[in-house]
Design a protein around this motif. Structure first.
Motif, mmCIF file in Angstrom:
data_model
loop_
_atom_site.group_PDB
_atom_site.id
_atom_site.type_symbol
_atom_site.label_atom_id
_atom_site.label_comp_id
_atom_site.label_asym_id
_atom_site.label_seq_id
_atom_site.Cartn_x
_atom_site.Cartn_y
_atom_site.Cartn_z
ATOM 1 N N ALA A 9 3.628 -6.208 14.730
ATOM 2 C CA ALA A 9 2.858 -7.235 15.456
ATOM 3 C C ALA A 9 2.358 -8.328 14.522
ATOM 4 N N GLY A 10 3.169 -8.632 13.495
ATOM 5 C CA GLY A 10 2.809 -9.692 12.558
ATOM 6 C C GLY A 10 1.940 -9.261 11.402
ATOM 7 N N ASN A 11 1.472 -8.032 11.407
ATOM 8 C CA ASN A 11 0.682 -7.460 10.308
ATOM 9 C C ASN A 11 1.690 -6.951 9.275
ATOM 10 N N ASP A 12 1.817 -7.652 8.126
ATOM 11 C CA ASP A 12 2.938 -7.390 7.222
ATOM 12 C C ASP A 12 2.509 -6.666 5.952
ATOM 13 N N PHE A 13 3.424 -5.820 5.465
ATOM 14 C CA PHE A 13 3.146 -4.962 4.312
ATOM 15 C C PHE A 13 4.359 -4.868 3.408
ATOM 16 N N LEU A 14 4.083 -4.801 2.106
ATOM 17 C CA LEU A 14 5.093 -4.415 1.123
ATOM 18 C C LEU A 14 4.979 -2.912 0.932
ATOM 19 N N VAL A 15 6.085 -2.200 1.026
ATOM 20 C CA VAL A 15 6.095 -0.754 0.892
ATOM 21 C C VAL A 15 6.904 -0.380 -0.347
ATOM 22 N N VAL A 16 6.260 0.321 -1.271
ATOM 23 C CA VAL A 16 6.898 0.774 -2.505
ATOM 24 C C VAL A 16 7.059 2.289 -2.423
ATOM 25 N N LEU A 17 8.297 2.763 -2.438
ATOM 26 C CA LEU A 17 8.558 4.200 -2.376
ATOM 27 C C LEU A 17 8.466 4.802 -3.774
ATOM 28 N N ASP A 18 7.649 5.832 -3.900
ATOM 29 C CA ASP A 18 7.400 6.451 -5.203
ATOM 30 C C ASP A 18 7.372 7.973 -5.060
ATOM 31 N N PRO A 19 8.509 8.574 -4.697
ATOM 32 C CA PRO A 19 8.520 10.031 -4.480
ATOM 33 C C PRO A 19 8.256 10.840 -5.741
ATOM 34 N N VAL A 32 -1.167 -10.339 -6.907
ATOM 35 C CA VAL A 32 -0.020 -11.211 -7.180
ATOM 36 C C VAL A 32 1.096 -10.963 -6.177
ATOM 37 N N LEU A 33 1.414 -9.705 -5.925
ATOM 38 C CA LEU A 33 2.485 -9.380 -4.980
ATOM 39 C C LEU A 33 2.165 -9.875 -3.572
ATOM 40 N N ALA A 34 0.907 -9.762 -3.169
ATOM 41 C CA ALA A 34 0.504 -10.134 -1.815
ATOM 42 C C ALA A 34 0.287 -11.633 -1.637
ATOM 43 N N ASP A 35 0.212 -12.377 -2.735
ATOM 44 C CA ASP A 35 -0.023 -13.814 -2.668
ATOM 45 C C ASP A 35 1.139 -14.497 -1.935
ATOM 46 N N ARG A 36 0.829 -15.298 -0.928
ATOM 47 C CA ARG A 36 1.873 -15.905 -0.107
ATOM 48 C C ARG A 36 2.473 -17.158 -0.729
ATOM 49 N N HIS A 37 1.938 -17.614 -1.843
ATOM 50 C CA HIS A 37 2.477 -18.792 -2.524
ATOM 51 C C HIS A 37 3.099 -18.443 -3.868
ATOM 52 N N ARG A 38 2.441 -17.566 -4.632
ATOM 53 C CA ARG A 38 2.937 -17.224 -5.965
ATOM 54 C C ARG A 38 3.586 -15.841 -6.024
ATOM 55 N N GLY A 39 3.493 -15.105 -4.936
ATOM 56 C CA GLY A 39 4.102 -13.776 -4.885
ATOM 57 C C GLY A 39 5.044 -13.662 -3.708
ATOM 58 N N ILE A 40 5.124 -12.483 -3.133
ATOM 59 C CA ILE A 40 6.011 -12.243 -1.997
ATOM 60 C C ILE A 40 5.272 -12.510 -0.696
ATOM 61 N N GLY A 41 4.028 -12.086 -0.649
ATOM 62 C CA GLY A 41 3.198 -12.317 0.531
ATOM 63 C C GLY A 41 3.113 -11.109 1.428
ATOM 64 N N ALA A 42 1.880 -10.668 1.688
ATOM 65 C CA ALA A 42 1.650 -9.524 2.572
ATOM 66 C C ALA A 42 0.159 -9.391 2.835
ATOM 67 N N ASP A 43 -0.173 -8.722 3.943
ATOM 68 C CA ASP A 43 -1.566 -8.377 4.214
ATOM 69 C C ASP A 43 -2.013 -7.179 3.386
ATOM 70 N N GLY A 44 -1.047 -6.392 2.897
ATOM 71 C CA GLY A 44 -1.374 -5.227 2.087
ATOM 72 C C GLY A 44 -0.144 -4.687 1.396
ATOM 73 N N VAL A 45 -0.372 -3.829 0.412
ATOM 74 C CA VAL A 45 0.702 -3.177 -0.345
ATOM 75 C C VAL A 45 0.501 -1.668 -0.231
ATOM 76 N N ILE A 46 1.563 -0.964 0.123
ATOM 77 C CA ILE A 46 1.507 0.483 0.328
ATOM 78 C C ILE A 46 2.416 1.182 -0.673
ATOM 79 N N ARG A 47 1.863 2.141 -1.403
ATOM 80 C CA ARG A 47 2.680 3.010 -2.266
ATOM 81 C C ARG A 47 2.838 4.347 -1.558
ATOM 82 N N VAL A 48 4.089 4.776 -1.386
ATOM 83 C CA VAL A 48 4.395 6.024 -0.698
ATOM 84 C C VAL A 48 4.689 7.098 -1.746
ATOM 85 N N GLY A 49 3.783 8.034 -1.891
ATOM 86 C CA GLY A 49 3.925 9.088 -2.874
ATOM 87 C C GLY A 49 4.379 10.394 -2.246
#
Length: 272
Positions: A9-19, A32-49
């Motif tokens: 629904a437009g709520n965007d996330f970067l997901v990093v898989l880290d098994p 930096v990663l979430a920055d919409r101008h200097r990074g990739i852009g996201a509302d949040g970053v998720i690490r999946v452990g």
């Protein structure tokens, strides 16, 4: 480092898989990663452990400002798509450990590539006291959905100055709070809640899963939506469906579409 980008629904996330549980992201790297101008852009970053305490996976969530968050309903649905696509878990059901407690996710692929549908157990909802209001058509109360919310009922969400009021209302709560504005409206399918949100650590976003659950619970407690059945919440980015438990300790559920946006290879210089 590789990641995938997803949105619900437009709520965007970067997901990093880290098994292997080998990646550690600092608050500054997340910003930096979430920055919409200097990074990739996201509302949040998720690490999946790896899973723990009987769960299949674990979720570490950071808001766009780098701060840790307990739970995200749309975020965990995005995590589900990334984990199923990578073969870390098998649909239709699996268990994810979060800072807000274990959460069961039900996942089904969509009719088109990259599209899916996910439903998540959000745990029990705790309603705070109803706050006194000057006008009869306005209500307010805090709600705990594993993270804190302030829900405000009013006559018109479109006229709310979210960017101005959000920080002021957050400042009144130690540690910050997510703030939602709702009004009761409808469409061809029936009754729904119009909804806008100012998220802790992210600002105004197109959708908020935990906020939608909080809004539905508050609205039902005030008697402004039907007492049974699902509550549809129209976020700016799309409609999410909330099913509330009948008892105090029964979990609520959040459901809606999720979409994969991209595969991302992050340049090492971004994280140095």
């Amino acid at each position: 480092m590789q990641a995938t980008k997803h949105e619900g629904a437009g709520n965007d996330f970067l997901v990093v898989l880290d098994p292997e549980d080998a990646i550690r992201l600092s608050a500054s790297q997340v910003r930096v990663l979430a920055d919409r101008h200097r990074g990739i852009g996201a509302d949040g970053v998720i690490r999946v452990g790896p899973g723990r305490d009987g769960c299949d996976l674990s979720m570490e969530l950071r808001n766009a400002d780098g701060g840790a968050a307990e739970m995200s309903g749309n975020g965990i649905r995005c995590l589900a798509q990334a984990a199923v696509d990578a073969g870390l878990v098998t649909a239709p059901r699996f268990l994810v450990a979060t800072a807000g407690g274990p959460r069961t996710v039900e996942f089904s692929p969509g009719d088109e590539p990259g599209r899916a549908y996910a439903r998540v157990d959000m745990g029990p909802v705790r309603l705070g006291p109803d706050q006194p209001q000057e006008y009869d058509d306005r209500r307010a109360r805090t709600v705990d959905v594993g993270n804190p919310h302030l829900v405000l009922l009013g006559p018109d969400t479109a006229g709310v100055e979210v960017a101005e009021l959000g920080p002021k209302l957050q400042a009144a709560f130690a540690g910050g709070i997510n703030v939602e504005w709702i009004t009761v409206t409808g469409d061809d399918e029936g009754e729904l809640l119009d909804f806008r949100v100012f998220e802790r650590g992210a600002g105004e976003t197109l959708a908020c899963g935990t906020g939608s659950v909080a809004a539905a619970a508050a609205a039902r407690s005030w008697g402004v939506v039907a007492g049974t059945g699902a509550v549809r919440v129209r976020n700016p980015g799309g409609v999410l469906e909330v099913t509330l438990g009948s008892g105090l300790d029964d979990p609520a559920h959040l459901a809606g579409p999720v979409r994969k946006v991209a595969d991302v290879v992050i340049h090492p210089g971004m994280l140095s």
